[in-house]
Design a protein around this motif. Structure first.
Motif, mmCIF file in Angstrom:
data_model
loop_
_atom_site.group_PDB
_atom_site.id
_atom_site.type_symbol
_atom_site.label_atom_id
_atom_site.label_comp_id
_atom_site.label_asym_id
_atom_site.label_seq_id
_atom_site.Cartn_x
_atom_site.Cartn_y
_atom_site.Cartn_z
ATOM 1 N N GLU A 1 50.938 38.949 32.434
ATOM 2 C CA GLU A 1 49.586 39.461 32.627
ATOM 3 C C GLU A 1 49.230 39.460 34.112
ATOM 4 O O GLU A 1 48.702 40.432 34.649
ATOM 5 C CB GLU A 1 48.599 38.573 31.858
ATOM 6 N N LYS B 1 52.943 44.682 45.273
ATOM 7 C CA LYS B 1 54.284 44.794 44.703
ATOM 8 C C LYS B 1 54.828 43.422 44.320
ATOM 9 O O LYS B 1 54.863 42.510 45.131
ATOM 10 C CB LYS B 1 55.210 45.466 45.714
ATOM 11 N N HIS C 1 44.340 35.779 39.341
ATOM 12 C CA HIS C 1 45.662 36.381 39.535
ATOM 13 C C HIS C 1 45.996 36.578 41.007
ATOM 14 O O HIS C 1 47.140 36.830 41.358
ATOM 15 C CB HIS C 1 45.721 37.717 38.801
ATOM 16 N N GLU D 1 49.981 44.209 40.269
ATOM 17 C CA GLU D 1 50.531 45.546 40.497
ATOM 18 C C GLU D 1 49.434 46.600 40.347
ATOM 19 O O GLU D 1 49.440 47.630 41.004
ATOM 20 C CB GLU D 1 51.660 45.816 39.499
ATOM 21 N N ASN D 2 48.479 46.279 39.510
ATOM 22 C CA ASN D 2 47.363 47.188 39.294
ATOM 23 C C ASN D 2 46.477 47.304 40.531
ATOM 24 O O ASN D 2 45.697 48.242 40.675
ATOM 25 C CB ASN D 2 46.534 46.681 38.102
ATOM 26 N N GLU D 3 46.613 46.312 41.422
ATOM 27 C CA GLU D 3 45.815 46.327 42.652
ATOM 28 C C GLU D 3 46.640 46.832 43.827
ATOM 29 O O GLU D 3 46.215 46.765 44.971
ATOM 30 C CB GLU D 3 45.300 44.913 42.954
ATOM 31 N N GLY D 4 47.833 47.267 43.507
ATOM 32 C CA GLY D 4 48.679 47.801 44.562
ATOM 33 C C GLY D 4 49.604 46.785 45.199
ATOM 34 O O GLY D 4 50.244 47.056 46.206
ATOM 35 N N LYS E 1 51.266 39.475 36.652
ATOM 36 C CA LYS E 1 52.101 40.438 37.356
ATOM 37 C C LYS E 1 51.493 41.838 37.241
ATOM 38 O O LYS E 1 51.372 42.555 38.228
ATOM 39 C CB LYS E 1 53.508 40.429 36.756
ATOM 40 N N LEU E 2 51.075 42.177 36.045
ATOM 41 C CA LEU E 2 50.480 43.493 35.834
ATOM 42 C C LEU E 2 49.163 43.650 36.599
ATOM 43 O O LEU E 2 48.890 44.696 37.181
ATOM 44 C CB LEU E 2 50.242 43.710 34.338
ATOM 45 N N LEU E 3 48.355 42.593 36.577
ATOM 46 C CA LEU E 3 47.076 42.650 37.277
ATOM 47 C C LEU E 3 47.282 42.883 38.770
ATOM 48 O O LEU E 3 46.561 43.658 39.400
ATOM 49 C CB LEU E 3 46.308 41.336 37.068
ATOM 50 N N LYS F 1 40.454 42.599 47.042
ATOM 51 C CA LYS F 1 41.399 43.238 46.146
ATOM 52 C C LYS F 1 42.635 43.654 46.936
ATOM 53 O O LYS F 1 42.528 44.113 48.062
ATOM 54 C CB LYS F 1 40.750 44.487 45.539
#
Length: 108
Positions: A74, A85, A55, A80-83, A76-78, A17
């Motif tokens: 989707e 950038k 992703h 960013e959700n893992e930190g 991109k968000l996934l 991750k």
DNA sequence: AAGGTGACTGTCA
DNA sequence: CTGACAGCCACCT
């Protein structure tokens, strides 16, 4: 199922991750440096069945390589959700997030 | 069987 | 950073 396919799936499952791999890199580790397109194909057909972190797989430029606008967002968000950038244009800092060491092992 | 296609890649501009 | 091009290779028509 082909060995190459199994390897690719196995490798993708091991992407930690917060880190990413490129299509070509996966293909190379799986034993076929020129088979990046096949990696894509596998991602298409197996990602949801095997619950792969699709992703975390991007192209060699360090950019999200998808055309579909919604799926693109989707991913991109996934990320960013893992930190991770991601720039507005979909670029990711490979030097910071790409896996450099091959951690592949036969067990799984 | 033959040609088109793609969530790719490295190179050049 | 962006865009254009020519290789690449398995799958779909």
């Amino acid at each position: 199922m082909r060995p190459f396919t199994e390897l690719v799936i196995r490798i993708m499952k091991q992407i930690p991750k917060g880190q990413v791999m490129t299509y070509g890199q996966i293909a190379k580790v799986a034993g076929s440096p020129r088979a990046s397109r096949q990696v894509v194909r596998i991602l298409h057909s197996m990602s949801n069945k095997h619950k792969l972190p699709w992703h975390r797989v991007i192209n060699a430029k360090g950019q999200i390589a998808i055309k579909d606008k919604e799926v693109w967002m989707e991913q991109k968000l996934l990320l960013e959700n893992e930190g991770i950038k991601v720039s507005d244009t979909g670029y990711i800092d490979l030097k910071a997030y790409q896996i450099d060491e091959i951690f592949y092992n036969e067990e799984v």
